[in-house]
Design a protein around this motif. Sequence first.
Motif, PDB file in Angstrom:
ATOM      1  N   ASP A   1      11.798 -29.575  -7.615  1.00  0.00           N
ATOM      2  CA  ASP A   1      12.343 -28.570  -6.436  1.00  0.00           C
ATOM      3  C   ASP A   1      12.710 -29.569  -5.134  1.00  0.00           C
ATOM      4  O   ASP A   1      13.044 -28.769  -4.232  1.00  0.00           O
ATOM      5  N   VAL A   2      12.529 -30.967  -5.194  1.00  0.00           N
ATOM      6  CA  VAL A   2      12.657 -31.790  -4.175  1.00  0.00           C
ATOM      7  C   VAL A   2      13.880 -32.661  -4.107  1.00  0.00           C
ATOM      8  O   VAL A   2      13.947 -33.326  -5.093  1.00  0.00           O
ATOM      9  N   ARG A   3      14.766 -32.475  -3.084  1.00  0.00           N
ATOM     10  CA  ARG A   3      15.565 -33.321  -2.950  1.00  0.00           C
ATOM     11  C   ARG A   3      15.309 -34.560  -1.645  1.00  0.00           C
ATOM     12  O   ARG A   3      14.711 -34.129  -0.744  1.00  0.00           O
ATOM     13  N   PHE A   4      16.143 -35.664  -1.684  1.00  0.00           N
ATOM     14  CA  PHE A   4      15.744 -36.529  -0.780  1.00  0.00           C
ATOM     15  C   PHE A   4      16.979 -37.043   0.006  1.00  0.00           C
ATOM     16  O   PHE A   4      18.020 -37.241  -0.627  1.00  0.00           O
ATOM     17  N   THR A   5      16.607 -37.187   1.290  1.00  0.00           N
ATOM     18  CA  THR A   5      18.019 -37.725   1.974  1.00  0.00           C
ATOM     19  C   THR A   5      17.358 -38.774   2.845  1.00  0.00           C
ATOM     20  O   THR A   5      16.380 -38.595   3.708  1.00  0.00           O
ATOM     21  N   ARG A   6      18.104 -40.032   2.988  1.00  0.00           N
ATOM     22  CA  ARG A   6      17.714 -41.090   3.910  1.00  0.00           C
ATOM     23  C   ARG A   6      18.156 -41.225   5.203  1.00  0.00           C
ATOM     24  O   ARG A   6      19.419 -40.970   5.299  1.00  0.00           O
ATOM     25  N   GLN A   7      17.227 -41.434   5.996  1.00  0.00           N
ATOM     26  CA  GLN A   7      17.484 -41.823   7.504  1.00  0.00           C
ATOM     27  C   GLN A   7      17.412 -43.324   7.571  1.00  0.00           C
ATOM     28  O   GLN A   7      16.387 -43.725   7.991  1.00  0.00           O
TER      29      GLN A   7
END
Length: 421
Positions: free
Chosen positions: A68-74
């Motif tokens: 249930d977790v998505r990741f977006t990179r900074q």
Amino acid sequence: MSGVGVVVLAAGLGTRMRSRLPKVLHPVCGAPMAWHVIEAARALEPARIVVVTGHEADRVEAALAADDVRFTRQEVLDGTAGAVRRCEGALAGCETVVVLNGDAPLARAETLRQLIAAAAGRPLAFAVCRVAAPGRMGRVVRSSDGEAAAVVEAAEYEGPDGPAEVNAGLYAFDTAWLWAHLPQVPMSAKGEYYLTHLVGLAAAEGRPAATVPVGEDEALGVDDRVKLAQAEALMRRRILERHMLAGVTIEDPATTFIGALATLGQDATVLAGSRIEGRSEVAEDAVIGPNTTLRNARIGRGTRVEASVIEDSAVGARCSVGPFAHIRGGAVVGDDCEVHNYAEIKNSRLGNGVKMHHFSYLGDADVGEGTNIGAGTITCNYDGVAKHRTVIGRGCSLVRTRCWSPRCTSATGRSRRPGRW
């Protein structure tokens, strides 16, 4: 809350921790601090949870990965507002966006619900707290009518020291308003875009942000080892209280540790000096301690474990373990067994009713039901190249026995004499 999306900010360097481990992965009661934040978010049953990573992104994502977790990179660490902007696509269709700091492990689900309710009809709501020493926390500025007018970050604050109302770093935003106003956030003198600038933008439009007061525990952002210890102590107490209110007896909370991932059944008892770590499971009516360590262990109903260590293993129901026993390495002990003084079991399976009272070692063995492992019994199964299983039948009695053969097997029901098999 199907219309809610959650952003967890976990991209920062965490330089004040002075650690090779990413800040958000430092454990609090046995789980990464960002895991606690995600758990609080899960209680909302949100449509999406997005974790923003940056520093050591691969490592953080591997530790926090879940269905249930998505990741977006900074990729460029340009501040909290810059981090949230990168989540717009991932949160499409959400009506409310909750933003949480990954270094605030003490955030409560109930507070997040209050923020969402307070944001209804407003551009945003954020948590505030009055503290004696603001330190590096942003100060809340209020207008003459008491509404939130701005948040001044510590790096930009030039007023006097002393008690102040501070921003606790928990937010709920109207989604349409958030995406429309994030591009208006100016760059700070440090070259970052601060999410807190949105409080001033809302006030300037005549639609000030709502505020939700919280305690100092929820406002605690862990950015050094001193605050990590504070968070550990506060979370430890929360966990103990949760178990006690659910029907677990904890004899001495001051000397007891129960990790965040452990589960305990009703009417279990934990005695002084005990630690229950990892994903340990303690069934109803079990008694743990005193002075016992469980680490990823499963303990059956009505079993007592005294002054012993059980790691990565399972013990059945109505067993008696200890004192001074060590069970490890994927061992499985059946129901109604007795494993007592200075007995060690590694990677072995014991059938129901096995007795192993003192000074013995079982490694890589299968032991049948009702067998008695007497003092001095050892299974040694390494032939110089590989390990082999020892198989002992049902109802055997072994006293001062040594098994040196790579494939020795006892006959069911026979009593072995002392000596080598």
